[in-house]
Design a protein around this motif. Structure first.
Motif, PDB file in Angstrom:
ATOM      1  N   ASP A  49      -2.294   1.992   8.118  1.00 39.55           N
ATOM      2  CA  ASP A  49      -1.556   0.736   8.217  1.00 39.55           C
ATOM      3  C   ASP A  49      -2.031  -0.250   7.152  1.00 39.55           C
ATOM      4  O   ASP A  49      -1.238  -0.951   6.513  1.00 39.55           O
ATOM      5  CB  ASP A  49      -1.739   0.100   9.593  1.00 39.55           C
ATOM      6  CG  ASP A  49      -1.397   1.014  10.751  1.00 39.55           C
ATOM      7  OD1 ASP A  49      -1.924   2.137  10.787  1.00 39.55           O
ATOM      8  OD2 ASP A  49      -0.637   0.600  11.640  1.00 39.55           O
ATOM      9  N   THR A  50      -3.360  -0.309   6.969  1.00 38.82           N
ATOM     10  CA  THR A  50      -3.928  -1.233   5.993  1.00 38.82           C
ATOM     11  C   THR A  50      -3.536  -0.837   4.576  1.00 38.82           C
ATOM     12  O   THR A  50      -3.224  -1.696   3.740  1.00 38.82           O
ATOM     13  CB  THR A  50      -5.456  -1.277   6.134  1.00 38.82           C
ATOM     14  OG1 THR A  50      -5.791  -1.715   7.458  1.00 38.82           O
ATOM     15  CG2 THR A  50      -6.075  -2.222   5.125  1.00 38.82           C
ATOM     16  N   ALA A  51      -3.529   0.463   4.291  1.00 39.54           N
ATOM     17  CA  ALA A  51      -3.108   0.921   2.962  1.00 39.54           C
ATOM     18  C   ALA A  51      -1.645   0.564   2.702  1.00 39.54           C
ATOM     19  O   ALA A  51      -1.271   0.197   1.583  1.00 39.54           O
ATOM     20  CB  ALA A  51      -3.319   2.428   2.842  1.00 39.54           C
ATOM     21  N   LEU A  52      -0.818   0.641   3.737  1.00 42.41           N
ATOM     22  CA  LEU A  52       0.583   0.268   3.575  1.00 42.41           C
ATOM     23  C   LEU A  52       0.734  -1.238   3.373  1.00 42.41           C
ATOM     24  O   LEU A  52       1.591  -1.695   2.609  1.00 42.41           O
ATOM     25  CB  LEU A  52       1.392   0.735   4.799  1.00 42.41           C
ATOM     26  CG  LEU A  52       1.570   2.252   4.886  1.00 42.41           C
ATOM     27  CD1 LEU A  52       2.055   2.656   6.275  1.00 42.41           C
ATOM     28  CD2 LEU A  52       2.554   2.743   3.817  1.00 42.41           C
ATOM     29  N   GLU A 228      -9.212  10.783   8.694  1.00 42.02           N
ATOM     30  CA  GLU A 228     -10.225  10.127   7.872  1.00 42.02           C
ATOM     31  C   GLU A 228      -9.670   9.799   6.494  1.00 42.02           C
ATOM     32  O   GLU A 228      -9.959   8.749   5.926  1.00 42.02           O
ATOM     33  CB  GLU A 228     -11.467  11.013   7.773  1.00 42.02           C
ATOM     34  CG  GLU A 228     -12.628  10.349   7.061  1.00 42.02           C
ATOM     35  CD  GLU A 228     -13.889  11.186   7.122  1.00 42.02           C
ATOM     36  OE1 GLU A 228     -14.816  10.905   6.341  1.00 42.02           O
ATOM     37  OE2 GLU A 228     -13.944  12.114   7.950  1.00 42.02           O
ATOM     38  N   GLU A 229      -8.894  10.697   5.963  1.00 46.52           N
ATOM     39  CA  GLU A 229      -8.189  10.467   4.698  1.00 46.52           C
ATOM     40  C   GLU A 229      -6.703  10.337   5.028  1.00 46.52           C
ATOM     41  O   GLU A 229      -6.043  11.314   5.402  1.00 46.52           O
ATOM     42  CB  GLU A 229      -8.417  11.631   3.751  1.00 46.52           C
ATOM     43  CG  GLU A 229      -7.537  11.649   2.512  1.00 46.52           C
ATOM     44  CD  GLU A 229      -7.452  10.282   1.837  1.00 46.52           C
ATOM     45  OE1 GLU A 229      -6.312   9.765   1.726  1.00 46.52           O
ATOM     46  OE2 GLU A 229      -8.502   9.739   1.445  1.00 46.52           O
ATOM     47  N   PRO A 230      -6.143   9.117   4.932  1.00 44.53           N
ATOM     48  CA  PRO A 230      -4.787   8.881   5.436  1.00 44.53           C
ATOM     49  C   PRO A 230      -3.665   9.341   4.517  1.00 44.53           C
ATOM     50  O   PRO A 230      -2.500   9.049   4.787  1.00 44.53           O
ATOM     51  CB  PRO A 230      -4.757   7.361   5.595  1.00 44.53           C
ATOM     52  CG  PRO A 230      -5.636   6.860   4.505  1.00 44.53           C
ATOM     53  CD  PRO A 230      -6.762   7.878   4.416  1.00 44.53           C
ATOM     54  N   GLY A 231      -3.984  10.054   3.459  1.00 46.62           N
ATOM     55  CA  GLY A 231      -2.971  10.451   2.495  1.00 46.62           C
ATOM     56  C   GLY A 231      -1.721  11.069   3.099  1.00 46.62           C
ATOM     57  O   GLY A 231      -0.596  10.676   2.726  1.00 46.62           O
ATOM     58  N   PRO A 232      -1.845  12.044   4.014  1.00 49.26           N
ATOM     59  CA  PRO A 232      -0.633  12.641   4.585  1.00 49.26           C
ATOM     60  C   PRO A 232       0.235  11.647   5.357  1.00 49.26           C
ATOM     61  O   PRO A 232       1.459  11.771   5.359  1.00 49.26           O
ATOM     62  CB  PRO A 232      -1.194  13.716   5.519  1.00 49.26           C
ATOM     63  CG  PRO A 232      -2.519  14.080   4.920  1.00 49.26           C
ATOM     64  CD  PRO A 232      -3.062  12.789   4.395  1.00 49.26           C
ATOM     65  N   ILE A 233      -0.401  10.667   5.989  1.00 52.55           N
ATOM     66  CA  ILE A 233       0.359   9.649   6.720  1.00 52.55           C
ATOM     67  C   ILE A 233       1.134   8.788   5.732  1.00 52.55           C
ATOM     68  O   ILE A 233       2.334   8.530   5.902  1.00 52.55           O
ATOM     69  CB  ILE A 233      -0.568   8.773   7.575  1.00 52.55           C
ATOM     70  CG1 ILE A 233      -1.368   9.641   8.560  1.00 52.55           C
ATOM     71  CG2 ILE A 233       0.234   7.710   8.324  1.00 52.55           C
ATOM     72  CD1 ILE A 233      -2.473   8.895   9.286  1.00 52.55           C
ATOM     73  N   LEU A 234       0.460   8.355   4.678  1.00 54.99           N
ATOM     74  CA  LEU A 234       1.100   7.512   3.678  1.00 54.99           C
ATOM     75  C   LEU A 234       2.246   8.248   2.995  1.00 54.99           C
ATOM     76  O   LEU A 234       3.311   7.674   2.747  1.00 54.99           O
ATOM     77  CB  LEU A 234       0.074   7.062   2.648  1.00 54.99           C
ATOM     78  CG  LEU A 234      -1.147   6.310   3.186  1.00 54.99           C
ATOM     79  CD1 LEU A 234      -2.087   5.948   2.040  1.00 54.99           C
ATOM     80  CD2 LEU A 234      -0.731   5.077   3.949  1.00 54.99           C
TER      81      LEU A 234
END
Length: 255
Positions: A49-52, A228-234
């Motif tokens: 969420d924060t990365a978005l 832990e690594e949100p890449g797939p979500i993003l």
């Protein structure tokens, strides 16, 4: 409205129908003013969420605690959606994040208002009230929450067996609207058993022709949530609800 600082961003808080709501504004809005609506546990395991937010997506929350996604909660969510899209100029469709019991809220709203939902990101989601908080399957349940849930839905325990009020009973409108779903869960979850919730959703949604991507974490329980690594979500969010060229957030009608 009250503006405070949250992790270097402007957080605009307000009361709506006597309940707390707020939005966290990005430094630069992405084109179209997309937003991520966390339906419960706003800042828990929220690296995606924060990365978005950093990428130009607004973040939003409306406190509907202890209503378990019942019709009253969905109606409140409808009014919240109307308020923030009008006052802050946010996109008509939101990316809904349903973490744990937040899955009830996210899915019930999507079933009732599919035209307002761009995607669902579900994380160890509760999708059957009899699984949690009812504890009528293999999960540990939660006695106090179960009584609250029954009261919120206006059910007796006996009536809950056939009421058909859980998200697993109401996925048809979500599939018909072709709302993409990303689901992340642990296969050793004893609180919200995956076999009674996420696994059933996946089977039924695929059977209805819906798009659902699932990441099952071997040996992981109800916690930790997310990745832990949100890449797939993003990548999932951006594939169906992309942030385009960023524009300055100045001129927000609420500020």
């Amino acid at each position: 409205m009250r503006i405070t600082e949250w992790m270097g961003y402007d957080k605009v808080g307000f009361m709506l129908d006597g309940k707390e709501g707020f939005v966290v504004l990005p430094q630069r809005f992405a084109e179209g003013r997309p937003w991520v609506w966390r339906t419960e546990f706003f800042d828990h395991y929220d690296n995606a969420d924060t990365a978005l937010l950093e990428a130009g997506y607004c973040r939003a929350y409306y406190r509907q605690s202890d209503l378990y996604g019942c019709p009253e909660a969905v109606e409140g969510m409808r009014r919240f959606h109307e308020f923030v899209t009008r006052v802050f100029g946010l996109a008509g469709k939101a990316a809904l994040v349903g973490l744990s019991r937040g899955g009830l809220y996210a899915c019930q709203f999507a079933a009732a208002c599919p035209e307002r939902v761009a995607l669902l990101y579900l994380d160890a989601p509760v999708l059957d009230i009899r699984s949690w908080p009812g504890g009528k399957g293999t999960g540990i349940g939660a006695a106090r929450e179960w009584q609250e849930c029954l009261a919120a839905y206006g059910l007796t325990e006996e009536a809950s067996e056939t009421a058909g009020v859980s998200p697993l009973d109401r996925i048809g409108p979500i599939a018909n609207a072709r709302i993409p779903i990303l689901m992340i869960a642990g296969d050793a979850d004893s609180v919200v058993p995956y076999s009674e919730n996420g696994a059933i959703l996946e089977e039924r949604y695929r059977g209805l022709g819906g798009r659902i991507e699932t990441i099952v974490k071997p040996g992981v329980g109800h916690h930790p949530h997310g990745l832990e690594e949100p890449g797939p979500i993003l990548a999932f969010v951006r594939s169906v609800y992309p942030a385009k060229t960023c524009i300055l957030s100045g001129g927000n009608p609420a500020l």
